[in-house]
Design an enzyme around this catalytic site. Structure first.
Site, PDB file in Angstrom:
ATOM      1  N   SER A 118       0.746  -1.118  -0.008  1.00 42.50           N
ATOM      2  CA  SER A 118       0.115  -0.064  -0.190  1.00 42.50           C
ATOM      3  C   SER A 118       0.870   1.140  -0.050  1.00 42.50           C
ATOM      4  O   SER A 118       2.161   1.179   0.422  1.00 42.50           O
ATOM      5  CB  SER A 118      -0.846   0.033   1.354  1.00 42.50           C
ATOM      6  OG  SER A 118      -1.576   1.033   1.496  1.00 42.50           O
ATOM      7  N   TYR A 130      -3.323  -0.886   9.855  1.00 39.91           N
ATOM      8  CA  TYR A 130      -3.133  -1.157   8.532  1.00 39.91           C
ATOM      9  C   TYR A 130      -1.865  -0.728   7.998  1.00 39.91           C
ATOM     10  O   TYR A 130      -1.035  -1.488   7.587  1.00 39.91           O
ATOM     11  CB  TYR A 130      -4.211  -0.208   7.852  1.00 39.91           C
ATOM     12  CG  TYR A 130      -4.228  -0.442   6.267  1.00 39.91           C
ATOM     13  CD1 TYR A 130      -5.085  -1.598   5.767  1.00 39.91           C
ATOM     14  CD2 TYR A 130      -3.624   0.336   5.354  1.00 39.91           C
ATOM     15  CE1 TYR A 130      -5.220  -1.916   4.369  1.00 39.91           C
ATOM     16  CE2 TYR A 130      -3.379   0.221   4.019  1.00 39.91           C
ATOM     17  CZ  TYR A 130      -4.614  -0.760   3.537  1.00 39.91           C
ATOM     18  OH  TYR A 130      -4.571  -0.981   2.239  1.00 39.91           O
TER      19      TYR A 130
END
Length: 262
Positions: free
Chosen positions: A153, A166
């Protein structure tokens, strides 16, 4: 170009009932690969597999609906994941391509973050990638070939408030990508990370619908827009194809330039 074809390849894409995972699986199928979708929702996987089968047969009447299969398992359950991988290998042969895409997002301030929520996010993104990657690597290594793509990400590099689990998981997955490369590259395995920026998916639906946040994203991204799932497909095909045979241990950002500027 022949170097970008996936004809004759078998790919397992985790978390592929919808969103980025399904888009990548579709791209692989249209590039000639057989694909195995994965998720926890059997009915969603069945619908997605049926729709994709219909599309590829319409695209190429020489293809079979059996070129798209699905396997229901939870990547956070090591025993179930390893058992499912063994069943896939027994039924279809060892996948040539693994995409570790399964994901979840739980937002909140660190001081109020329940430990169970923290563990859940890390288990899905990081431990799931380790478990499934290890299970298939045990078959890829003796064969001397294989492609593993870990979906990282933009938050493998940049972070913002309320997304600590995350960001930690995706940063860890980038490190795991390099560790897998260090151990498995000598045996002919390529392991790379693909790091999308802010993509318009179900996972980000609340953010897309927020005018203030969407305005910030479009201003912060040199490309001037949210990413689309289709933006991730081309790089995923490249990393899975012979064109990327000498690319290893890298994290490729598909973020409209967000990580390149301040």
């Amino acid at each position: 170009m022949p170097t970008f074809t996936l004809a004759g390849r078998l790919a397992l894409v985790t978390g592929s009932g919808r969103g980025i995972g399904l888009a990548i699986a579709r791209g692989y199928a249209l590039a000639g690969a057989r694909v195995v979708l994965n998720g926890r929702d059997a009915s969603r996987l069945e619908r997605s597999a049926a729709a994709l089968s219909e599309e590829i047969v319409a695209h190429d009447p020489g293809r079979s609906a059996g070129d798209v299969r699905f396997s229901v398992f939870d990547v956070t359950d090591p025993d179930a994941a390893e058992r499912a991988c063994e069943e896939i290998v027994a039924a279809h042969g060892c996948p040539d391509i693994l995409v570790n895409n399964a994901g979840v997002q739980i937002r909140g301030p660190l001081t109020g973050m329940p430990v169970d929520d923290w563990k859940r996010v890390l288990d899905v993104h990081l431990t799931g990638g380790f478990t499934v990657g290890r299970a298939l690597a045990r078959h890829m290594l003796p064969r001397g070939s294989g492609k593993i793509i870990n979906i990282c990400s933009v938050q493998s590099r940049l972070v913002r408030a309320t997304t600590a689990p995350y960001a930690a998981a995706k940063t860890g997955l980038a490190g795991l990508t390099r560790a897998m490369c260090a151990e498995w590259a000598p045996s002919g395995i390529q392991v790379n990370g693909l790091a999308p920026g802010y993509i318009d998916t179900d996972l980000n639906a609340s953010l897309v619908a927020d005018p203030e946040f969407s305005g910030w994203i479009t201003k912060r991204t040199p490309g001037g827009r949210w990413g689309r799932v289709e933006d991730v497909v081309g790089p995923a095909i490249w990393l899975a194809s012979p064109a990327a045979d000498f690319v290893n241990g890298q994290v490729i950002y598909v973020d409209g330039g967000m990580t390149a500027v301040i």
